[in-house]
Design an enzyme around this catalytic site. Sequence first.
Site, PDB file in Angstrom:
ATOM      1  CG  ASP A 145      -2.006   1.393   1.134  1.00 46.97           C
ATOM      2  OD1 ASP A 145      -2.773   1.309   0.573  1.00 46.97           O
ATOM      3  OD2 ASP A 145      -1.492   2.287   2.085  1.00 46.97           O
ATOM      4  N   GLY A 173      -4.867   2.132  -1.060  1.00 46.98           N
ATOM      5  CA  GLY A 173      -4.505   1.140  -2.001  1.00 46.98           C
ATOM      6  C   GLY A 173      -5.102  -0.287  -1.685  1.00 46.98           C
ATOM      7  CG  ASP A 174      -3.167  -3.187   1.084  1.00 44.11           C
ATOM      8  OD1 ASP A 174      -3.068  -3.981  -0.086  1.00 44.11           O
ATOM      9  OD2 ASP A 174      -2.611  -2.994   1.661  1.00 44.11           O
ATOM     10  CG  LEU A 175      -8.593  -0.989   3.190  1.00 42.62           C
ATOM     11  CD1 LEU A 175      -9.177  -0.117   4.219  1.00 42.62           C
ATOM     12  CD2 LEU A 175      -9.138  -2.416   3.589  1.00 42.62           C
TER      13      LEU A 175
END
Length: 387
Positions: A145, A173-175
């Site tokens: 992320d 970024g991840d979520l």
Amino acid sequence: MTGQAAGALDGVRVIDLTQVMAGPYCTMLLADLGADVIKVEPPGTGDQTRSGWDAPAPGHDSASFHALNRNKRSVALDLRTDDGQRDFHSLVAGADVVVENFRPGVADRLGVGYEAARRTKPDIVYASISGFGQYGPYADRPGYDLIAQSMGGALSVTGEPDGPPVKCGLPVGDLGAGMLCAVAILGAYVHRTRTGEGQYLETSLYEAVLAMSVWESTEFFSTGRAPQRLGSAHRMTAPYQAVRTTDGYVTVAANTQRLWERLCTALGLEHLADDERFATNTARMAHRAELIALLEGRLAAERTDDTVARLLEAGVPAGPILDYEQVLGDDPDPHAEARGMVEEYDHPVAGRKRVLGFPVKLGRTPARVRRHPPLLGEHNDELLGDA
């Protein structure tokens, strides 16, 4: 759970080859909506986050794992063995969706990529999440992320103007990649119900960060200049930011001319509405530092709660800055409680646990916590039996 409505995705089976955050968040959203998500994990270790930095003790799964894996079943398979391959494909044969977040190429080398899955189930919907996508000059780079935020522009616009680059406090970024992938999976599944045709889809943390840069990209495309850090301020309007009070900050969103005039009246600053420096949004943006200094001078002796009450009474959007103890603690924010954003479940090892609720309220097929985050391999016998 007798008497509860089935989830919107009841009857949809998802094979989940993901771990850590982006992939598990994607599949948890699908599970919350009622899909039967089968988490395939390596024997012995399982998902990396099971024994993450916040794991309470050996044999106990971490809070991070619990946060991203409710409503799933777990099977432990060694995908490097013939038996593991056979069991994986037996699961795919009865599935609708496969999701993986290995580095590009790994799923194919393991024999669990799209082409292998499609041979077993021709109409499978197969999704991949990675750091930078399956192709392009950065495709082979590791995906984190922080790096996605860095290379996708987010760090360049986060923080105070005179401070160092700061990542967004939430792992966008991840979520974001997980959420966007879930949306695309649902689109592909609807396409399959119409045509009988499965497909491959993929996204990345990098693209998720870029996709969220709606205002920043607009500013660049419109002006040709790279957007800069603005702290809590807005790129397109003012005042729209946190403003200091005597005991903290109040967030103010006077983002229209009407709201600006209401703000001036509420604070006894009517003369500012006629000041040529602040008469229009364009002028207020050009003189934002002066404007905020004047507002903070007015609020220097006023408490945040009093300011919020005053502005809301005047019809100006405003709020305090709450920390997570205030929002989710033993005495939670009443709105978070009313909206069902904290749920509880019983875990066979960890006992009674709390978790965030599902953020979308479906009237006929409500999402809910149906299963505790699974123990590693908890459902091998249930799903594979003597296979």
